[in-house]
Design a protein around this motif. Structure first.
Motif, mmCIF file in Angstrom:
data_model
loop_
_atom_site.group_PDB
_atom_site.id
_atom_site.type_symbol
_atom_site.label_atom_id
_atom_site.label_comp_id
_atom_site.label_asym_id
_atom_site.label_seq_id
_atom_site.Cartn_x
_atom_site.Cartn_y
_atom_site.Cartn_z
ATOM 1 N N VAL A 28 0.839 -1.198 0.000
ATOM 2 C CA VAL A 28 0.000 0.000 0.000
ATOM 3 C C VAL A 28 0.881 1.257 0.000
ATOM 4 O O VAL A 28 1.802 1.380 0.814
ATOM 5 C CB VAL A 28 -0.931 0.013 1.226
ATOM 6 C CG1 VAL A 28 -1.633 1.359 1.373
ATOM 7 C CG2 VAL A 28 -1.941 -1.115 1.121
ATOM 8 N N THR A 51 -4.408 -0.008 7.835
ATOM 9 C CA THR A 51 -3.491 1.029 7.350
ATOM 10 C C THR A 51 -3.385 2.156 8.365
ATOM 11 O O THR A 51 -2.291 2.618 8.711
ATOM 12 C CB THR A 51 -3.969 1.582 5.997
ATOM 13 O OG1 THR A 51 -4.064 0.515 5.050
ATOM 14 C CG2 THR A 51 -3.010 2.642 5.469
ATOM 15 N N MET A 235 -9.450 1.460 -1.726
ATOM 16 C CA MET A 235 -8.868 0.179 -1.333
ATOM 17 C C MET A 235 -9.861 -0.955 -1.507
ATOM 18 O O MET A 235 -11.058 -0.798 -1.265
ATOM 19 C CB MET A 235 -8.410 0.199 0.127
ATOM 20 C CG MET A 235 -7.177 1.025 0.394
ATOM 21 S SD MET A 235 -6.495 0.696 2.056
ATOM 22 C CE MET A 235 -5.714 -0.899 1.777
#
Length: 281
Positions: A28, A51, A235
């Protein structure tokens, strides 16, 4: 966009439980420039919260393990930084606005006690010599900034004595106490009715713009994103499948997953998106 205040590069995270290892983030990468508003969007289980926790240093290791990548704040890598230095940044340079006030606020302490304690520890990390009276003056000042009408009464209240909207404003105030440069907002207002949520999101946007802060908004609600963000990362299953300026994402999405998310936003009569109407109300 300008130089990033926060830069995540090729971040991968896995979880090991009951003898099995599952990779939940796959390389990511995202940037949050100074003075910008960025959204990280995806459905539940897409990897948004993992995240966010990796950025803030809130992952439990084990079972979590960061297997690769860098997280740069103002050029310094948080993952290689000494723990004491990283703790100094948390809540001071970068702060969180959590989504659930009732689980984030301690029910047995007054709002004033909780905010004062947060500010006390932040002052200690930053080497500030502020006394209790000065800290409470700062607490009242920030409560006024989030448009709480009677800061004195609020500081003497317990969370259960306040409405959901008031509790969410207090979480925003807590995040602003130490004048951070970066706010990370995790689904703010999700548990509130749509009118109150719209007020909270507008307040957050106004505060960020007035203070010149950077904002990373974690959300599944594309209706929120359109009104509160300059740039969007989408995402799906731990992968950033698309990113770009907000107008581009909404007007010319490239990935099928992004198109499906946009198509899923409910609409009012006349074709207006529900999320957009909600935020602008």
């Amino acid at each position: 966009m300008s130089e990033p205040l926060l830069s995540v590069r090729d971040l991968s995270v896995e979880f090991s439980t009951y003898g099995r290892t599952n990779k939940v983030l796959h390389n990511v990468s995202l940037d949050v420039p100074a003075h910008s508003q960025v959204a990280l969007v995806g459905e539940s289980g897409s990897g948004k919260t993992v995240t966010m926790k990796a950025i803030m240093g809130l992952l439990r290791e084990p079972p979590a393990r960061i297997t690769s990548g860098r997280i740069l704040y103002d050029g310094a890598d948080l993952l290689t930084m000494p723990t004491t230095e990283r703790l100094k940044l948390r809540g001071t340079a970068m702060s969180m606005v959590f989504q659930d006030p009732m689980s984030s606020l301690n029910p047995v302490f007054t709002i004033g006690d909780q905010m004062g304690t947060i500010l006390k520890y932040a002052d200690k990390r930053l080497g500030r010599g502020r006394g209790r009276r000065e800290r409470m003056a700062r607490v009242h000042e920030v409560l006024e900034q989030v448009r709480m009408r009677d800061p004195e009464r609020v500081t003497q209240s317990y969370p259960i004595q306040l409405s959901g909207g008031m509790r969410q404003r207090i979480l925003i105030a807590m995040a602003l106490l130490s004048e951070p440069k970066l706010l990370i907002a995790d689904e703010p207002g999700t548990a509130l009715d749509v009118t109150t949520q719209a007020q909270i999101l507008k307040l957050l946007k106004d505060l960020v713009e007035a203070r010149g802060l950077a904002l990373l908004m974690i959300t599944h609600n594309l209706g929120v994103v359109r009104e509160t963000s300059h740039h969007v990362y989408v995402m799906n299953k731990g992968v950033v499948v698309e990113q770009g300026p907000t107008s581009q994402i909404f007007e010319a999405p490239k990935d099928q997953y992004t198109r499906d998310l946009i198509a899923a936003v409910p609409r009012l009569t006349g074709g207006m998106q529900f999320g957009r109407a909600e935020v602008g109300s």
